[in-house]
Every structure is written in C-alpha cells, then in structure tokens.
Design a protein around this motif. Structure first.
Motif, PDB file in Angstrom:
ATOM      1  N   TRP A  91       0.839  -1.209   0.000  1.00 41.55           N
ATOM      2  CA  TRP A  91       0.000   0.000   0.000  1.00 41.55           C
ATOM      3  C   TRP A  91       0.868   1.251   0.000  1.00 41.55           C
ATOM      4  N   ALA A  92       1.929   1.266   0.822  1.00 44.43           N
ATOM      5  CA  ALA A  92       2.843   2.412   0.818  1.00 44.43           C
ATOM      6  C   ALA A  92       3.511   2.570  -0.546  1.00 44.43           C
ATOM      7  N   ALA A  93       3.846   1.451  -1.190  1.00 45.97           N
ATOM      8  CA  ALA A  93       4.481   1.511  -2.501  1.00 45.97           C
ATOM      9  C   ALA A  93       3.549   2.113  -3.545  1.00 45.97           C
ATOM     10  N   THR A  94       2.242   1.841  -3.437  1.00 47.91           N
ATOM     11  CA  THR A  94       1.297   2.425  -4.408  1.00 47.91           C
ATOM     12  C   THR A  94       1.239   3.944  -4.260  1.00 47.91           C
ATOM     13  N   LEU A  95       1.342   4.437  -3.028  1.00 47.27           N
ATOM     14  CA  LEU A  95       1.355   5.890  -2.831  1.00 47.27           C
ATOM     15  C   LEU A  95       2.629   6.494  -3.404  1.00 47.27           C
ATOM     16  N   LEU A  96       3.763   5.853  -3.144  1.00 47.65           N
ATOM     17  CA  LEU A  96       5.025   6.352  -3.691  1.00 47.65           C
ATOM     18  C   LEU A  96       5.003   6.328  -5.214  1.00 47.65           C
ATOM     19  N   HIS A  97       4.460   5.275  -5.785  1.00 51.01           N
ATOM     20  CA  HIS A  97       4.361   5.172  -7.248  1.00 51.01           C
ATOM     21  C   HIS A  97       3.493   6.294  -7.807  1.00 51.01           C
ATOM     22  N   ALA A  98       2.353   6.562  -7.150  1.00 49.48           N
ATOM     23  CA  ALA A  98       1.453   7.611  -7.636  1.00 49.48           C
ATOM     24  C   ALA A  98       2.078   8.999  -7.507  1.00 49.48           C
ATOM     25  N   LEU A  99       2.927   9.204  -6.496  1.00 48.36           N
ATOM     26  CA  LEU A  99       3.600  10.491  -6.341  1.00 48.36           C
ATOM     27  C   LEU A  99       4.676  10.698  -7.398  1.00 48.36           C
ATOM     28  N   CYS A 100       5.294   9.591  -7.845  1.00 49.50           N
ATOM     29  CA  CYS A 100       6.415   9.689  -8.787  1.00 49.50           C
ATOM     30  C   CYS A 100       5.985   9.649 -10.245  1.00 49.50           C
ATOM     31  N   ARG A 101       4.793   9.169 -10.538  1.00 50.87           N
ATOM     32  CA  ARG A 101       4.351   9.005 -11.918  1.00 50.87           C
ATOM     33  C   ARG A 101       3.330  10.086 -12.293  1.00 50.87           C
ATOM     34  N   PRO A 102       3.227  10.416 -13.593  1.00 52.25           N
ATOM     35  CA  PRO A 102       2.150  11.315 -14.017  1.00 52.25           C
ATOM     36  C   PRO A 102       0.782  10.725 -13.664  1.00 52.25           C
ATOM     37  N   ARG A 103      -0.178  11.609 -13.504  1.00 51.67           N
ATOM     38  CA  ARG A 103      -1.497  11.195 -13.019  1.00 51.67           C
ATOM     39  C   ARG A 103      -2.094  10.078 -13.860  1.00 51.67           C
ATOM     40  N   GLN A 104      -2.117  10.249 -15.174  1.00 49.09           N
ATOM     41  CA  GLN A 104      -2.782   9.272 -16.030  1.00 49.09           C
ATOM     42  C   GLN A 104      -2.077   7.923 -16.002  1.00 49.09           C
ATOM     43  N   ARG A 105      -0.761   7.944 -16.010  1.00 46.65           N
ATOM     44  CA  ARG A 105      -0.024   6.683 -15.975  1.00 46.65           C
ATOM     45  C   ARG A 105      -0.171   5.993 -14.622  1.00 46.65           C
ATOM     46  N   ALA A 106      -0.244   6.751 -13.555  1.00 41.83           N
ATOM     47  CA  ALA A 106      -0.434   6.142 -12.234  1.00 41.83           C
ATOM     48  C   ALA A 106      -1.740   5.359 -12.184  1.00 41.83           C
ATOM     49  N   TRP A 107      -2.811   5.962 -12.730  1.00 41.66           N
ATOM     50  CA  TRP A 107      -4.103   5.276 -12.734  1.00 41.66           C
ATOM     51  C   TRP A 107      -4.063   4.010 -13.599  1.00 41.66           C
ATOM     52  N   THR A 108      -3.555   4.132 -14.829  1.00 41.97           N
ATOM     53  CA  THR A 108      -3.600   2.983 -15.733  1.00 41.97           C
ATOM     54  C   THR A 108      -2.680   1.860 -15.276  1.00 41.97           C
ATOM     55  N   GLU A 109      -1.507   2.191 -14.771  1.00 41.46           N
ATOM     56  CA  GLU A 109      -0.567   1.155 -14.350  1.00 41.46           C
ATOM     57  C   GLU A 109      -1.078   0.389 -13.139  1.00 41.46           C
ATOM     58  N   GLN A 110      -1.626   1.110 -12.169  1.00 45.52           N
ATOM     59  CA  GLN A 110      -2.123   0.408 -10.982  1.00 45.52           C
ATOM     60  C   GLN A 110      -3.410  -0.350 -11.273  1.00 45.52           C
ATOM     61  N   LEU A 111      -4.268   0.210 -12.115  1.00 47.57           N
ATOM     62  CA  LEU A 111      -5.475  -0.527 -12.504  1.00 47.57           C
ATOM     63  C   LEU A 111      -5.113  -1.807 -13.243  1.00 47.57           C
ATOM     64  N   GLY A 112      -4.170  -1.722 -14.159  1.00 45.13           N
ATOM     65  CA  GLY A 112      -3.772  -2.903 -14.917  1.00 45.13           C
ATOM     66  C   GLY A 112      -3.161  -3.972 -14.033  1.00 45.13           C
ATOM     67  N   LEU A 113      -2.291  -3.583 -13.097  1.00 45.46           N
ATOM     68  CA  LEU A 113      -1.671  -4.567 -12.211  1.00 45.46           C
ATOM     69  C   LEU A 113      -2.705  -5.198 -11.280  1.00 45.46           C
ATOM     70  N   ALA A 114      -3.628  -4.387 -10.755  1.00 46.64           N
ATOM     71  CA  ALA A 114      -4.662  -4.933  -9.868  1.00 46.64           C
ATOM     72  C   ALA A 114      -5.547  -5.920 -10.614  1.00 46.64           C
ATOM     73  N   ALA A 115      -5.933  -5.589 -11.847  1.00 45.32           N
ATOM     74  CA  ALA A 115      -6.761  -6.508 -12.644  1.00 45.32           C
ATOM     75  C   ALA A 115      -6.028  -7.810 -12.899  1.00 45.32           C
ATOM     76  N   LEU A 116      -4.744  -7.726 -13.224  1.00 51.09           N
ATOM     77  CA  LEU A 116      -3.959  -8.928 -13.500  1.00 51.09           C
ATOM     78  C   LEU A 116      -3.847  -9.816 -12.262  1.00 51.09           C
ATOM     79  N   LEU A 117      -3.577  -9.214 -11.113  1.00 49.93           N
ATOM     80  CA  LEU A 117      -3.435 -10.002  -9.885  1.00 49.93           C
ATOM     81  C   LEU A 117      -4.754 -10.679  -9.510  1.00 49.93           C
ATOM     82  N   CYS A 118      -5.861  -9.971  -9.648  1.00 52.94           N
ATOM     83  CA  CYS A 118      -7.165 -10.570  -9.317  1.00 52.94           C
ATOM     84  C   CYS A 118      -7.473 -11.748 -10.238  1.00 52.94           C
ATOM     85  N   LEU A 119      -7.242 -11.579 -11.533  1.00 48.90           N
ATOM     86  CA  LEU A 119      -7.571 -12.636 -12.490  1.00 48.90           C
ATOM     87  C   LEU A 119      -6.679 -13.861 -12.329  1.00 48.90           C
TER      88      LEU A 119
END
Length: 526
Positions: A441-469
C-alpha cells in the motif's frame, strides 16, 4: 439564510469529505471484505479439500476425545485448556493451554489424535486482518482513535451532503455519462442515496460499540475511574445465565467430553464450537461448551445470544445454561447485542452478508467518486488558492486518490499473494503477510507520487486486474487447489473467494479499457 447555510454546508461537506474520504475508502473496503472473514480465513489456511465438505457431518465427539487425551497427557497442571473444534471436514483441532511457562498451542488430526506438522499448517491472520485494519488500521491505540474521529467526520459529511443536495432523490434517477464532472457527481449522488440508510447505520453503530472508550466520562461517573470500573459495568449490563445444577447430577467416573457435547447440543440445539476448561484436574474444574450458530439457518431475531453450557468436570452436572434466546438476557445486553449484530452482520443468512458486502462496496465507490470529483473540478477551474504550491498540492491529492482507491485494492491482492508465496516455515509468517499488505500500500502511494497522473491510474489498474484474475492460477500452482476444485466438491465458501477475485479482475479490466478510451479522446497518455 438558506443560501448561507447551504454554502457553509457545501464547504464543510467538501473538505470534511476530502480529508476523511481517503482513509474511509480504505476502512470501508476492508470492512466489506471482513464480512466474509471466515471464508477468507479458510481459503488462506489452505486446508486439504474434503469431498464431503458440502454434505459430510463432523464427528465432534471423536475430535473432542482426541483433544481430551492429548491435553491430559501433555497439558496436566495447566490453568486453562481451550479446544477449538473444526468447523469443516479436513480441518484440524486447535488446542491451547496456559501453564507456568506461558501459552502453548498445537493442532491435532481429529481422526488420529496426532499433532499436525507445522509445515502443513499455513500460519495466517486470514480475514481477521481485514477486520482489525477496519477498526484500528493495525495501530492498536492510535489507529483506534483515528478511526473514531474519521467516523464522526463521515457522519458530518453525510448530514451536510443531505443538506446541500436539494434534489437528492431526483438526482438518484439521473445519470449523464461521459460529460466530465457532472457524471462523477451523478455517480456520487446515486451511490450515496442508495446506501444512505446503510451508511448512517454502519457509522452510528460503529461509534456505539466503542462508546465507553470514546466517551468514558459517564462510565467513570457511575462506576468510578479505577481499573475495575469497566468490569463492574459489563457485569451489571449482562445478566448471568441461570444456575440449573438440579438438571443433572450423575455419579461415577468423570464423564468424557463426547458425552458432554451431546448433552450440550440437546440443551441448546447447537453444535459445539469451542470447549473451555478452567482449572483442569482440580476438584472445582469446570467445562464450558460454547455453541456454533449455523448461518444456513438464520434467526428471526436481530440478536441471538451465544449458546453455552457449563458443566462440572468431575460429575458432569449441568451448572449453567445460556440458550440462544434473546429473552434469556437483560434488556441492556439485548440493546448492545442488536447494535453489534447490525454492525457485524451477525444475523440473517449468507444472502444478508452479500447485501452488506455490496452496500459496503457502493459506499466505497461513493467516497471514491467524491474525492475524484474534487480533483477534477479543481483541475478544470485552475484555481491558485495555494499560490506556487497549488500544482504540487493537487498532484499529492491525485496521488492519494490513486493509493486509497486502486492502491488499497492492490494491497489486498498482495496480502493474498503473500499468503501463498511466503515460506511456510517463516518465523512470524502471519505478521509478514500483514507487513506485505502495508508495504504494498505504501508503494502504491510512492508510485502515484512519482508518476504522471494518467499513468499512475492505468498502471495500478492494470496490475490490480492482472493479480485478481491470476489468483486461482497462483492457488493451483502453490497448493494444488483452485476455484474449479472447490466447486467440484461443493466447497462454495472458498470457491466464492476466488470467484469474487476473478469478478473484481474483470471489473477492473473493464475500467482500464474505458480509461484508455477516455485518455485517447483527450490525447496521448501522459
């Protein structure tokens, strides 16, 4: 006057909702998952699949007899014995005893009475972690007070939201997709109106459960401020079960636990969940058998007391009975029980728990939509209320939006993955699962702070979808179990854990596709 009141309430709703909304998203998501803490714990313990899970019956008497023999041999002289009976075929009997050297624990094979190898038992906090995080954020004292303060803020946001939305019920039937902030406001309003009674009930009952901790002054005024004040309060609140020693007075050798279990089932109508033995081996030893309610046969009452029978260990005489009947307890205990049952969904069937789960997710979605609406409106208006720091401030707001909506979902997925990937022999394994959750969870916050807004959303959404599936595939790879195996033997509790994970994965993948299309219309993803 009306305009002034509504403007004041709008300001209060906006900032109270933003400050509280981030952590409340996390609290509501983990609270929704904790509704199914028992199935989640079973999935994470990964006990062998038993073909009779759906229709087989538990031999409680045999399991209790094995536990009695083992404790008599290895726990002699202990001050307390606790026996946790298996709830499903294939599960172990959990033993705990307290002696001079501390607390000892072991798991037994219920059929053979032999200790189960520690390597065969997956040490885990299971679904209990989500419940603990839900009300104290894994911060035993500080988190408890933070959650209480946020719950008060949540109630303020709910009431102020009702005040500022003059057309609140009309807006519930209005949804205009694809038009920016208006669509997010429509989604926020619809989710809020649909779940408003549930949200008010959950927030209020959550505060009431810990009222004596959040506001101890009335308790101190009535019972004193010493260490025994709370004990005096609870003893007066709850009436003791009736003493009924005349029901049975057998003579002869000490009865075995299997016979006591049969007698307890006859008296209360419930199978046994646990045995507690105080001062085992002494003249005043007592055996308390605590019943297990069947969620497949819901009670018509909002609150049903936990059934228990107290026996004299030497003679088998019945000393106390607590039947699962609300009329058998005091009015104060019934009121407290109803409040707790409403909050924890401890009444009704599994269907009601699904309603709680869906309502909790809708409440989470309402808070996510609200925090996103704040960011989108500020981004469009281009306000500079914080001077040169305005851009950095709103980038941090966006990062918290990502971490507390998608990021917390990633952390929950990571918790399940840690359960399957951490070595079984790892010391403090259950704590490392929780640490993995917090670090991700802390890593997701650090990632969102370091990445542009749009890429932060798409990258985390994609990884979460992959892990769930991929969760069923991971389970099959690490344990040889999977969704289709659980379904084949009728183990629908563990099957539903993976089915919900796959469903969330599909939903997140759909959201990712929609987000990509939205960004493509606006231009390239930055």
């Amino acid at each position: 006057m009306k305009g002034t009141l509504r403007r004041s309430m709008a300001w209060l709703h906006t900032w109270c909702g933003l400050v509280c909304g981030w952590v409340l998203c996390v609290i509501f998501l983990t609270g929704s998952l904790s509704v199914f803490r028992e199935p989640i714990t079973r999935w994470m313990e990964a006990q062998p699949i038993a073909a009779s899970d759906a229709t087989g019956s538990m031999d409680e008497g045999r399991a209790a007899a094995q536990a009695q023999r083992y404790l008599a041999l290895h726990g002699a002289g202990a001050r307390l014995w606790r026996v946790q009976l298996p709830a499903h075929p294939g599960e172990a009997v959990r033993l705990l005893w307290r002696d001079g050297s501390g607390i000892q624990q072991i798991a037994l094979d219920p059929a053979r009475g032999t200790p189960v190898s520690p390597a065969a038992l997956r040490q885990t906090e299971g679904g209990r972690h989500f419940m603990s995080f839900h009300y104290m954020l894994q911060l035993p004292l500080l988190g408890f007070w933070i959650v209480g303060a946020l719950t008060v803020g949540f109630l303020v946001a709910l009431v102020s939201g009702v005040v500022i939305h003059r057309r609140i019920f009309a807006d519930f039937f209005t949804f205009r997709p694809g038009i920016g902030p208006r669509s997010w406001l429509d989604a926020h309003n619809a989710a809020a109106v649909l779940t408003l009674p549930f949200l008010l009930m959950i927030a209020y009952t959550g505060l009431c459960i810990f009222a004596s901790s959040y506001m101890p002054w009335p308790l101190h005024a009535a019972y004193g401020a010493d260490d025994g004040a709370y004990a005096r309060f609870t003893s007066e609140l709850a009436s003791e079960p009736a003493v009924v020693g005349s029901l049975a007075q057998p003579t002869g050798p000490a009865p075995d636990w299997a016979g006591l279990l049969d007698q307890a089932r006859t008296l209360t109508g419930q199978p046994a969940q646990m045995l507690l033995v105080n001062a085992p081996g002494s003249a005043n030893a007592r055996v308390r058998i605590i019943g297990r309610a069947d969620p497949g046969q819901p009670s018509s009452n909002l609150f049903t007391p936990q059934a228990s029978v107290l026996f004299d260990a030497a003679s088998g005489a019945v000393l106390q009975i607590q039947r699962p009947d609300p009329a058998s307890v005091s009015m104060g205990a019934r009121i407290e029980g109803v409040i707790r049952s409403l909050h924890f969904a401890d009444f009704g069937s599994w269907g009601l728990r699904w309603v709680y789960f869906a309502s909790g997710l809708l409440g989470t979605a309402m808070m996510v939509a609200g925090t996103l609406l704040f960011s989108i409106k500020r981004r469009i208006k281009g306000q500079h209320e914080f001077g040169d720091a305005t851009r950095r401030f709103y980038h941090c707001v966006e990062a918290f939006n990502v971490a507390c909506s998608v990021g917390i979902g990633l952390a929950c997925c990571g918790y399940f993955y840690a359960n399957r990937l951490l070595p079984l022999e790892l010391a403090g394994r259950s704590q490392w699962e929780i640490r993995s959750f917090l670090l991700i969870w802390a890593a997701t916050l650090l990632h969102a702070l370091c990445r542009p807004r749009q890429r932060a959303w798409t990258e985390q959404l994609g990884l979460a979808a992959l892990l769930c599936l991929c969760l069923p595939l991971l389970n099959q790879w690490t344990t040889g179990q999977a969704l289709w195996h659980y379904a084949r033997v009728g183990d629908w509790q563990r099957a539903s854990v993976e089915a919900v994970s796959v469903g969330f994965g599909a939903l997140l993948a759909f959201a990712l596709v929609k987000l990509h299309r939205h960004y493509r219309r606006q231009g390239s993803v930055r």
